[in-house]
Scaffold this motif. Sequence first.
Motif, short mmCIF file in Angstrom:
data_model
loop_
_atom_site.label_atom_id
_atom_site.label_comp_id
_atom_site.label_asym_id
_atom_site.label_seq_id
_atom_site.Cartn_x
_atom_site.Cartn_y
_atom_site.Cartn_z
N LYS A 1 0.84 -1.20 0.00
CA LYS A 1 0.00 0.00 0.00
C LYS A 1 0.87 1.26 0.00
O LYS A 1 0.63 2.20 -0.77
CB LYS A 1 -0.92 -0.02 1.22
N VAL A 2 1.90 1.26 0.85
CA VAL A 2 2.82 2.40 0.92
C VAL A 2 3.56 2.57 -0.40
O VAL A 2 3.76 3.70 -0.88
CB VAL A 2 3.82 2.20 2.09
N SER A 3 3.97 1.47 -1.00
CA SER A 3 4.64 1.52 -2.29
C SER A 3 3.78 2.20 -3.34
O SER A 3 4.25 3.04 -4.11
CB SER A 3 5.00 0.09 -2.74
N SER A 4 2.50 1.88 -3.35
CA SER A 4 1.57 2.49 -4.30
C SER A 4 1.42 3.98 -4.04
O SER A 4 1.40 4.80 -4.99
CB SER A 4 0.21 1.79 -4.20
N VAL A 5 1.34 4.36 -2.76
CA VAL A 5 1.20 5.78 -2.39
C VAL A 5 2.41 6.57 -2.88
O VAL A 5 2.28 7.65 -3.46
CB VAL A 5 1.05 5.92 -0.85
N VAL A 6 3.61 6.04 -2.64
CA VAL A 6 4.84 6.75 -3.03
C VAL A 6 4.99 6.81 -4.55
O VAL A 6 5.40 7.84 -5.10
CB VAL A 6 6.07 6.08 -2.38
N GLN A 7 4.66 5.75 -5.24
CA GLN A 7 4.75 5.76 -6.70
C GLN A 7 3.81 6.80 -7.31
O GLN A 7 4.19 7.50 -8.25
CB GLN A 7 4.43 4.37 -7.24
N ASN A 8 2.62 6.91 -6.76
CA ASN A 8 1.67 7.94 -7.24
C ASN A 8 2.20 9.34 -6.94
O ASN A 8 2.05 10.26 -7.76
CB ASN A 8 0.30 7.75 -6.58
N TYR A 9 2.81 9.48 -5.76
CA TYR A 9 3.38 10.78 -5.38
C TYR A 9 4.51 11.18 -6.33
O TYR A 9 4.58 12.33 -6.79
CB TYR A 9 3.89 10.70 -3.93
N LEU A 10 5.39 10.24 -6.64
CA LEU A 10 6.50 10.52 -7.54
C LEU A 10 6.00 10.87 -8.94
O LEU A 10 6.52 11.79 -9.59
CB LEU A 10 7.44 9.31 -7.61
N SER A 11 5.01 10.13 -9.41
CA SER A 11 4.46 10.38 -10.75
C SER A 11 3.84 11.77 -10.85
O SER A 11 3.93 12.43 -11.89
CB SER A 11 3.39 9.33 -11.10
N SER A 12 3.24 12.22 -9.75
CA SER A 12 2.58 13.53 -9.75
C SER A 12 3.56 14.69 -9.59
O SER A 12 3.36 15.76 -10.16
CB SER A 12 1.54 13.59 -8.62
N ASN A 13 4.64 14.46 -8.80
CA ASN A 13 5.54 15.57 -8.45
C ASN A 13 6.83 15.61 -9.25
O ASN A 13 7.48 16.65 -9.30
CB ASN A 13 5.86 15.49 -6.96
N TYR A 14 7.22 14.48 -9.86
CA TYR A 14 8.48 14.45 -10.60
C TYR A 14 8.26 13.78 -11.96
O TYR A 14 8.80 12.72 -12.25
CB TYR A 14 9.54 13.69 -9.80
N LYS A 15 7.46 14.43 -12.79
CA LYS A 15 7.07 13.85 -14.08
C LYS A 15 8.25 13.70 -15.03
O LYS A 15 8.24 12.83 -15.91
CB LYS A 15 5.99 14.71 -14.72
N ASN A 16 9.27 14.53 -14.87
CA ASN A 16 10.42 14.49 -15.78
C ASN A 16 11.57 13.64 -15.25
O ASN A 16 12.63 13.57 -15.87
CB ASN A 16 10.93 15.92 -16.05
N GLU A 17 11.38 13.02 -14.10
CA GLU A 17 12.42 12.19 -13.49
C GLU A 17 12.07 10.71 -13.64
O GLU A 17 10.89 10.35 -13.69
CB GLU A 17 12.57 12.52 -12.00
N GLU A 18 13.10 9.88 -13.70
CA GLU A 18 12.89 8.43 -13.73
C GLU A 18 13.31 7.85 -12.39
O GLU A 18 14.46 7.49 -12.18
CB GLU A 18 13.72 7.80 -14.86
N PHE A 19 12.36 7.78 -11.48
CA PHE A 19 12.62 7.27 -10.15
C PHE A 19 12.02 5.87 -9.98
O PHE A 19 10.99 5.56 -10.56
CB PHE A 19 12.04 8.19 -9.08
N LYS A 20 12.68 5.06 -9.15
CA LYS A 20 12.16 3.74 -8.82
C LYS A 20 12.33 3.51 -7.32
O LYS A 20 13.21 4.08 -6.69
CB LYS A 20 12.89 2.65 -9.61
N LEU A 21 11.47 2.66 -6.76
CA LEU A 21 11.54 2.37 -5.33
C LEU A 21 12.52 1.25 -5.07
O LEU A 21 12.56 0.26 -5.80
CB LEU A 21 10.15 1.97 -4.81
N ASP A 22 13.30 1.41 -4.00
CA ASP A 22 14.23 0.35 -3.60
C ASP A 22 13.63 -0.36 -2.39
O ASP A 22 12.65 -1.06 -2.48
CB ASP A 22 15.60 0.95 -3.32
N LYS A 23 14.18 -0.16 -1.21
CA LYS A 23 13.68 -0.88 -0.03
C LYS A 23 12.74 -0.01 0.80
O LYS A 23 12.81 1.22 0.75
CB LYS A 23 14.84 -1.38 0.83
N ILE A 24 11.88 -0.68 1.54
CA ILE A 24 10.92 0.00 2.41
C ILE A 24 11.14 -0.51 3.83
O ILE A 24 11.08 -1.71 4.09
CB ILE A 24 9.47 -0.30 1.98
#
Length: 280
Positions: free
Chosen positions: A37-60
């Motif tokens: 659930k947290v992973s989904s929240v952060v991915q949505n946050y990154l997509s909304s706030n850093y559209k020009n960046e290529e970010f990926k999640l590592d460890k939680i």
Amino acid sequence: MENKRFTCIALLVILLVVVLLYGGYFDVKGNAFDKRKVSSVVQNYLSSNYKNEEFKLDKIEYSYDKYVVNVQSSTNRFKEFNITVDDEFGDRILKDEYKENSKQIELAAKVSSYINNEIEPNIKESIPQFSRIDIEMLEKGNSYDSVDALLQEVQNGENDVLGKINIILKGKNITEKSFLSMILSLKGNEVLNKYSKNFIIAFYYYPKYANVELQASNILSYPYYSVELLENSSLWNYNDLEDKAVNWKINFRYVPELVGVLFILISIVLVKKLEHYNNI
């Protein structure tokens, strides 16, 4: 009838203790459902706030009712930061390190990438078991405005320690003596020597199958051996390396888990013995 009642009560007590132990264990480490659930929240946050960046999640990691999510750039693995998510009130984003300190994160990533590209070929040539380099820039680098300025200070060796270079080795059936001998093969290496004046140089040896390293929620992610060095590499010698080395295979990180297992086994044995005596 009395014997059976006693046995049932004893088994229920053991079951309750086990549930409490493991409930506390997962409460400290977080559970898989919440992490998704947290992973989904952060991915949505990154997509909304850093559209020009290529970010990926590592460890939680879970810590005190909060999840700390490590985020990495897909174009520069040294460009990383943490996002903290509140676990109690709607999974709110509590802290975004990149938003708060993007300039220094960018600077550290560029400097780390440069250092890695300079050191890596030298280590690969000397140590076949080499896996990768991780670099941590410490706070003393925050006062610099450019990559060139920081690199010049580091290479001149004019400042205190500015960071830590973690050199990861992986292999099969490597002894501690072999591990230290590999490190000693880099003694006086011109490139490594340049950075060992200002960086802690740490070596870690992991078994070949290890996919993650030093992850607090996974005891299998710890190394077999490690050694940290805070001195010019031209001064390294085997005795000093041996004195500073840590043998993680025999340390006490397994004690809580072993105590829990031992408690369960002892409880089962005691119940069986009581059953036996009651039946006599």
